[in-house]
Write a protein that holds these residues in place. Sequence first.
Motif, PDB file in Angstrom:
ATOM      1  N   TYR A 193       0.844  -1.189   0.000  1.00 39.32           N
ATOM      2  CA  TYR A 193       0.000   0.000   0.000  1.00 39.32           C
ATOM      3  C   TYR A 193       0.884   1.245   0.000  1.00 39.32           C
ATOM      4  O   TYR A 193       1.973   1.250   0.565  1.00 39.32           O
ATOM      5  CB  TYR A 193      -0.896   0.037   1.245  1.00 39.32           C
ATOM      6  CG  TYR A 193      -2.034  -0.941   1.212  1.00 39.32           C
ATOM      7  CD1 TYR A 193      -3.276  -0.582   0.682  1.00 39.32           C
ATOM      8  CD2 TYR A 193      -1.886  -2.235   1.709  1.00 39.32           C
ATOM      9  CE1 TYR A 193      -4.334  -1.477   0.654  1.00 39.32           C
ATOM     10  CE2 TYR A 193      -2.935  -3.142   1.686  1.00 39.32           C
ATOM     11  CZ  TYR A 193      -4.156  -2.755   1.158  1.00 39.32           C
ATOM     12  OH  TYR A 193      -5.199  -3.644   1.126  1.00 39.32           O
ATOM     13  N   GLN A 243      -5.245   5.239   0.826  1.00 43.32           N
ATOM     14  CA  GLN A 243      -4.202   4.287   0.449  1.00 43.32           C
ATOM     15  C   GLN A 243      -4.456   3.676  -0.924  1.00 43.32           C
ATOM     16  O   GLN A 243      -5.566   3.233  -1.218  1.00 43.32           O
ATOM     17  CB  GLN A 243      -4.102   3.169   1.486  1.00 43.32           C
ATOM     18  CG  GLN A 243      -3.497   3.593   2.818  1.00 43.32           C
ATOM     19  CD  GLN A 243      -3.181   2.387   3.688  1.00 43.32           C
ATOM     20  OE1 GLN A 243      -3.958   1.434   3.763  1.00 43.32           O
ATOM     21  NE2 GLN A 243      -2.036   2.426   4.344  1.00 43.32           N
ATOM     22  N   HIS A 301      -3.530   0.575  -3.208  1.00 40.29           N
ATOM     23  CA  HIS A 301      -3.004  -0.792  -3.188  1.00 40.29           C
ATOM     24  C   HIS A 301      -2.391  -1.100  -4.543  1.00 40.29           C
ATOM     25  O   HIS A 301      -2.898  -0.655  -5.573  1.00 40.29           O
ATOM     26  CB  HIS A 301      -4.133  -1.783  -2.895  1.00 40.29           C
ATOM     27  CG  HIS A 301      -3.707  -3.215  -2.961  1.00 40.29           C
ATOM     28  ND1 HIS A 301      -3.932  -4.007  -4.070  1.00 40.29           N
ATOM     29  CD2 HIS A 301      -3.061  -3.997  -2.067  1.00 40.29           C
ATOM     30  CE1 HIS A 301      -3.452  -5.219  -3.847  1.00 40.29           C
ATOM     31  NE2 HIS A 301      -2.912  -5.241  -2.647  1.00 40.29           N
TER      32      HIS A 301
END
Length: 229
Positions: free
Chosen positions: A10, A17, A19
Amino acid sequence: MMSVSIKKAYFDTPSGQIHYRYIVPAPDTSKREMPCVFLHMSATSSQHYEKMLVLYAERGYSVWAPDMPGFGNSYDPETKPENTRWYIDIFWKFFEGVGLVAPGKKFHAFGHHSGAALACEMAVIYPQYIESVCLAGPAIMTRDQQLTMFAKLNKPFNEPKPDGSHLLATWNFIKGTGDDLAYRHQEVLAHIRAWKGRLEIYSCVFNQDFWGLFESIDLGAWAKEKGVG
């Protein structure tokens, strides 16, 4: 042939965030190529690229595939994104953070459908950082065609419902992906997760001047004889 494995991580942006999946070949690899960035379509995620990530990593490329906000394991936007540039700005923070963007560095950009819209615009905004761009299934349309397609796709066909009927609706929607049951299951889960993100990116993609951007790409020899791979 080298043995490679996909890693997941992340990256923190100011709004949430991101990913991503990535593979960086070992430092002692004899053949190190320019990095490749893969931008996925709606409503899947970077998981869609896993086979390609391994394929190109085995050829010496470092490979990076982020999940768009609203898709995969990335965060959901708190407010509706205004345009495709919004997604690009988020991704650019990620590229800078992982070291893909810096003076003297470039990468190859591959985009599929919605990802193609973003890759094309990136190539226009940041030509100094992008070596080549490959667009798969871009929405090359007139304005009238964009509006017609958006009206067709801008429907929350699988918005969560108390009776679970959205689950079967998603399964039926994905039937056209073929007979691979595991792949169909993967895509169903991705579409269920991104039911809202799908509508958000479509509202941006089908209001993007793709024709104008496409004609403005100037990467020198962006269709090289050697190509990527």
